[in-house]
Scaffold this motif. Structure first.
Motif, short mmCIF file in Angstrom:
data_model
loop_
_atom_site.label_atom_id
_atom_site.label_comp_id
_atom_site.label_asym_id
_atom_site.label_seq_id
_atom_site.Cartn_x
_atom_site.Cartn_y
_atom_site.Cartn_z
N ILE A 231 12.77 -3.69 9.73
CA ILE A 231 11.68 -3.54 8.76
C ILE A 231 10.44 -4.23 9.32
O ILE A 231 10.50 -5.40 9.72
CB ILE A 231 12.04 -4.17 7.40
CG1 ILE A 231 12.96 -3.24 6.60
CG2 ILE A 231 10.79 -4.47 6.58
CD1 ILE A 231 12.26 -2.09 5.90
N VAL A 232 9.32 -3.51 9.38
CA VAL A 232 8.04 -4.10 9.77
C VAL A 232 7.25 -4.26 8.48
O VAL A 232 7.04 -3.30 7.74
CB VAL A 232 7.28 -3.20 10.76
CG1 VAL A 232 6.02 -3.90 11.25
CG2 VAL A 232 8.18 -2.84 11.94
N ALA A 233 6.82 -5.49 8.18
CA ALA A 233 6.34 -5.75 6.83
C ALA A 233 5.23 -6.79 6.78
O ALA A 233 5.06 -7.59 7.70
CB ALA A 233 7.51 -6.22 5.96
N GLY B 288 0.80 -1.22 0.00
CA GLY B 288 0.00 0.00 0.00
C GLY B 288 0.83 1.27 0.00
O GLY B 288 0.30 2.37 -0.23
N LEU B 289 2.12 1.15 0.26
CA LEU B 289 3.00 2.32 0.21
C LEU B 289 3.34 2.64 -1.24
O LEU B 289 3.24 1.79 -2.12
CB LEU B 289 4.29 2.05 0.99
CG LEU B 289 4.15 1.72 2.49
CD1 LEU B 289 5.51 1.37 3.08
CD2 LEU B 289 3.53 2.88 3.25
N SER B 290 3.77 3.86 -1.46
CA SER B 290 4.19 4.22 -2.82
C SER B 290 5.44 3.44 -3.19
O SER B 290 6.20 3.01 -2.31
CB SER B 290 4.48 5.71 -2.91
OG SER B 290 5.64 6.03 -2.16
N GLN C 52 12.80 3.25 -0.90
CA GLN C 52 13.63 4.00 0.03
C GLN C 52 13.83 3.22 1.34
O GLN C 52 14.95 3.12 1.86
CB GLN C 52 12.99 5.36 0.34
CG GLN C 52 13.81 6.22 1.30
CD GLN C 52 13.11 7.52 1.64
OE1 GLN C 52 11.90 7.65 1.48
NE2 GLN C 52 13.85 8.50 2.12
N ASN C 53 12.73 2.65 1.86
CA ASN C 53 12.83 1.89 3.12
C ASN C 53 13.66 0.63 2.96
O ASN C 53 14.44 0.26 3.84
CB ASN C 53 11.43 1.55 3.63
CG ASN C 53 10.68 2.76 4.14
OD1 ASN C 53 11.26 3.85 4.23
ND2 ASN C 53 9.42 2.60 4.47
N GLN C 54 13.51 0.00 1.81
CA GLN C 54 14.30 -1.20 1.57
C GLN C 54 15.79 -0.86 1.45
O GLN C 54 16.64 -1.57 1.99
CB GLN C 54 13.84 -1.89 0.29
CG GLN C 54 14.63 -3.16 -0.02
CD GLN C 54 14.00 -3.93 -1.16
OE1 GLN C 54 12.91 -4.47 -1.03
NE2 GLN C 54 14.69 -3.98 -2.27
N GLU C 55 16.09 0.24 0.78
CA GLU C 55 17.49 0.66 0.64
C GLU C 55 18.10 0.96 2.01
O GLU C 55 19.25 0.60 2.28
CB GLU C 55 17.57 1.90 -0.26
CG GLU C 55 17.37 1.61 -1.74
CD GLU C 55 18.46 0.71 -2.28
OE1 GLU C 55 19.65 1.02 -2.05
OE2 GLU C 55 18.14 -0.31 -2.93
N ARG C 56 17.34 1.62 2.88
CA ARG C 56 17.85 1.93 4.22
C ARG C 56 18.11 0.64 5.00
O ARG C 56 19.10 0.52 5.71
CB ARG C 56 16.86 2.82 4.98
CG ARG C 56 16.81 4.25 4.50
CD ARG C 56 15.99 5.10 5.45
NE ARG C 56 16.56 5.11 6.79
CZ ARG C 56 15.96 5.63 7.86
NH1 ARG C 56 14.75 6.16 7.73
NH2 ARG C 56 16.54 5.60 9.03
#
Length: 599
Positions: free
Chosen positions: A283-285, A262-264, A270-274
């Protein structure tokens, strides 16, 4: 040919020995034979096709389901000097055409591509015009309708056998029960393939499952006490829960980021790269995250909801400890998870056969969660592998489960379901048993049933445990509309006094000393901690300079071996596992100078 394989293994990838059965797989594939490989996460599946692709003439084509997997592996390959590229929808205009051009000129060793793009007529056409060394079908369980991650696009991959009959194919997966294995072989036409099934056991992972009391607080305590500075993944069932959990953990001082469909696209990337590049990111997924993620130093995987099958649980927990170092698979689950999953299954549009199979898979997962014996033995047995002795590295082995004779409590719980008409949920049933005069109890006159107040000897939490275990063992079922419980035929023997019931005694969660827990989980001894941090800092700087994740430079396991060996020369540093020739040339001086400061 195998001598060449060993030379590539050492000079390019920095290892002196194959893990069994990597050498046999490589030998079969180099010889042009089709291969099916089932090997646990972290077992080294990628080398099984990467090395043959470097030996055989032409370009190796890797079919991969996720963009993250492609980019991860391409970065790591380029770092060791392998000519690799990927083709996917996230690439800038002109990139994919440039990759095609490089392949035509023979300037690439490996190309990673999504199944959707591979099946385009234009893609198949240009591949037919070049020399292809092999096709590697990664995450092959995606082809199986009964597997845990069915991808309809994978069904079209049978065309490879028809279109490229002379090109060997290798299908690889980390998790598949016997039925899923059969389906993969049938759908991909691998009946004549050499089959290599490696052991499923991941002894470095400690499996722990606990009952939900205050789940988020339990998770926070687990992270703070055992993995405060570690990278980890937390799985939740819904997007909303992912968002709220990530936000809450962040407020508690944990560097937590959300990840779900649901995220852009930009925020997910960006979150995955971090997560890949920074230290100590959690990571909460949803399960949308992680398949094929190549990060080796994930120290824990936590589940805040029950997975729907053992395959899913094994695949998700397998993302911890890919480097072979100690890691934890922690899960908190409760009756509400079971009810929610059963409701989702009943409400799906799948056919009845599929629903029955999914139900059996969920029952197996419940069995693993409720088992009082060694969890690893149960997990291995599910995949057809026998573990002769208890593992000694799961919660049930480390702290043997206490049981109690719950026959009387079971009869009270079952009778209350019957006396109230088999149309109420757990909360109301517990209120009746404990004699609580709520509006609902009064509305339905349930203060007048014979089970009203007969359960005052147990707390709400204890009664929830009783109902959870009755559902898990099949004495009760769940009505999928509103979560009401109703009796199964299996419960008759208990109600008649013909069968006794032993329940597991759910442990009371005790708070540990965060200091002692961190010391227990320390990656190196206290005397080497300064060198450990200095090596990590050196790795982080080099990674940041090049815009790659730290583990692309060296894995944690390689840094640990540097500390154990304490090489004094570049030649000695080159003998450390994971230090290939190109990395030695590129980084040897930097890391050696750090080590020499602590001699």
């Amino acid at each position: 040919m195998m001598q060449e394989a060993y030379n590539i293994l050492e000079k390019v990838f920095g290892y002196t020995q194959f893990r069994s059965p990597q050498d046999e797989v490589v030998n079969s594939l180099v010889a042009g034979q089709d291969v099916f490989v089932l090997m646990p996460t972290g077992g080294g599946k990628s080398l099984c096709y990467q090395i043959p692709a470097l030996i055989r003439p032409g370009v190796g084509v890797v079919i991969s389901p996720l963009i993250a997997l492609m980019q991860d592996q391409v970065s790591a390959l380029c770092e060791v000097g392998v000519r690799a590229a990927c083709m996917n929808s996230s690439m800038p205009p002109g990139h994919n055409a440039e990759v095609e051009n490089l392949v035509r000129k023979g300037e690439l060793d490996l190309v990673y591509i999504a199944p959707e793009r591979l099946m385009l007529p234009s893609t198949l056409e240009w591949l037919s015009s070049v020399s292809v060394s092999l096709f590697a079908i990664d995450e092959a369980h995606c082809v199986a309708q009964w597997g845990h991650d069915f991808r309809s696009e994978y069904l079209q991959l049978s065309i490879l056998q028809e279109r490229f009959p002379a090109v060997p194919r290798i299908a690889l997966t980390a998790t598949a029960d016997a039925k899923t294995q059969e389906e993969i072989v049938a759908r991909l036409g691998l009946q004549q393939a050499a089959v290599y099934i490696s052991g499923f056991d991941r002894p470095n992972i400690q499996y722990r499952i606990t009952q939900k009391v205050k789940a988020r607080q339990q998770l926070l305590s687990f992270i703070q006490q055992e993995h405060l500075t570690d990278a980890g993944v937390v799985y939740c069932m819904s997007r909303n829960k992912v968002d709220s959990t990530a936000k809450w953990l962040s407020e508690q001082g944990i560097k937590a980021l959300p990840y779900h469909a649901g995220l852009s696209k930009e925020e997910r990337q960006q979150n995955q790269e971090r997560f890949l590049r920074e230290e100590s990111v959690v990571i909460v997924a949803t399960i949308a995250f992680g398949m094929g993620i190549d990060k080796p130093d994930v120290r824990f995987v936590a589940h805040l909801d029950l997975p729907k099958s053992i395959e899913a649980y094994y695949q998700e927990t397998g993302r911890a400890g890919r480097d072979g170092l100690p890691s934890t698979a922690w899960m908190a689950y409760g009756l509400e998870d079971v009810i929610k999953l059963k409701q989702m299954m009943a409400g799906s549009e799948a056919n009845e056969q599929f629903k029955r199979i999914e139900q059996r898979k969920l029952d197996s997962m419940l069995g693993l969660a409720e088992i009082t014996s060694c969890r690893r033995q149960t997990l291995m047995n599910y995949f057809g592998e026998a573990l002769k002795e208890p593992c000694g590295n799961c919660d049930n082995c480390l702290t043997p489960v206490k049981t109690w004779n719950g026959t009387d409590a079971a009869r009270k719980a079952l009778s209350c379901v019957y006396r109230t008409g088999q149309r109420f949920g757990v909360v109301h049933l517990i209120n009746v048993l404990r004699g609580k005069m709520t509006d609902k109890v009064s509305q339905f006159n349930h203060h007048q049933v014979t089970t009203f107040g007969i359960g005052e000897d147990l707390s709400d939490t204890q009664w929830r445990s009783v109902y959870r275990q009755l559902v898990a063992r099949g004495y009760l079922s769940v009505n999928f509309d509103h979560g009401q419980l109703f009796l199964n035929d299996k419960c008759r023997a208990v109600l008649r006094g013909e069968e006794e019931v032993e329940f597991r005694l759910d442990p009371v969660v005790k708070k540990q000393s965060s200091r002692s827990s961190r010391e227990k989980g320390a990656p190196v001894s206290e005397e080497n901690s300064a060198l450990w941090e200095a090596l990590r800092a050196c790795r982080k700087k080099l990674a940041d300079d090049q815009g790659v994740p730290p583990y692309v430079i060296f894995h944690d396991a390689t840094l640990k071996e540097m500390i154990e060996v304490k090489p004094a020369t570049l030649q000695s540093l080159g003998t450390v596992s994971g230090v290939g020739q190109k990395k030695l040339d590129k980084y040897g001086t930097d890391f050696l100078s750090v080590i020499l400061q602590y001699q």
